[in-house]
Design a protein around this motif. Sequence first.
Motif: not given
Length: 356
Positions: A80-81, A86-88, A112-113
């Motif tokens: 979770p961002d 966050v980029e990566n 989300y990532f």
Amino acid sequence: MDIAMKPISVKKESQYVFNHCAKYLARDNSDIRHNFGQFTDNDPAARICESWRFPIIDSYSDGIDFETSYAFNTVTFIYPDFDRSVENVAVIGSFANLYEPMSLTRVENSCYFALSLLIPKGQVHTYQFLVDGVLKLDPINPQTVTLDNGKTWSRFFTEFCTVPLSFERWEMVLLDRLTDHILPFHTESGENFLDRYYENLDRAAKNAQFAHAYRLDQSVGVVNFIDKLLARSERHFLDDYHTCLDLTNSILRGRSVAEIAAMPKAMFVDIYAEMASGSVNGWDYTRYSNPRFFLQLLRRHTFTGAFAHPKYGGNSAASAWAFLEERYKSKVTGETLFDWGRVIEKPLGFAPNYHG
């Protein structure tokens, strides 16, 4: 290439991720934190409802080869961002070649990532996220383990895992003896059924349909179920088990010079009855005030483990379901009243459209 060393990524629709996030990530965990002390106030996981569900361990089927598919879980990592900084994000872990980073992708325009991988059942793995080049523990998953080098990693396990995660060996032996008195199979007819059931499985069934069948220390794997339950969803009861097993071990050793595994059944019948009454001779009530509560907890976990889906660690090879299938039959037709195979996924059962 070995799939266990180079996991295959699986395409999941955005809605799949959102469905899980809406259920759990969008709700706080204050009830568990305050009632059981599972999280501290500054723990990021305290913001998440049922954070133990992450990473998401799900069934897998390619719709063609059920037996091959059944050997794998789809494991979906979520990062979770919340503040969109966050980029990566990548994940490294013991499930990949030399902890090779595997990239998560942002789900649409959300915070989300996510990444879904095929990982074999019956395994336990450690992992960390690589967030803009910095290694971090999973901020959601409360499971962690400290390795021999002193480093702490996040941990997850797939279905049918039999590696002990919550208990030491002596605790599992003691649990085996305690649950032995609770299980409904430990009668002459019950033991006879289990012996016939396991021994009558042919080689093909053992290798395919029941590839994950195991006897462990007891007939249906209940101790393994409890071990996994306390590693995830009911980890707030783990201290209860450690304390009460230690007290029970001391009491039994004070009553007999035999090892726990060799003590007569009558000793466990006696201490079981004492726990049920709430008055156990030799119990240290300053350490744990209510042995009857622990017995009730143990009984609930034992029966659940015996009759739950085998993927949760108990009910080995669906033996408990088969026990009910044989025991409950129509007096008119003689057919079973518990035809579990019709509603359970292949190859364990016969349902054509259900995949566990």
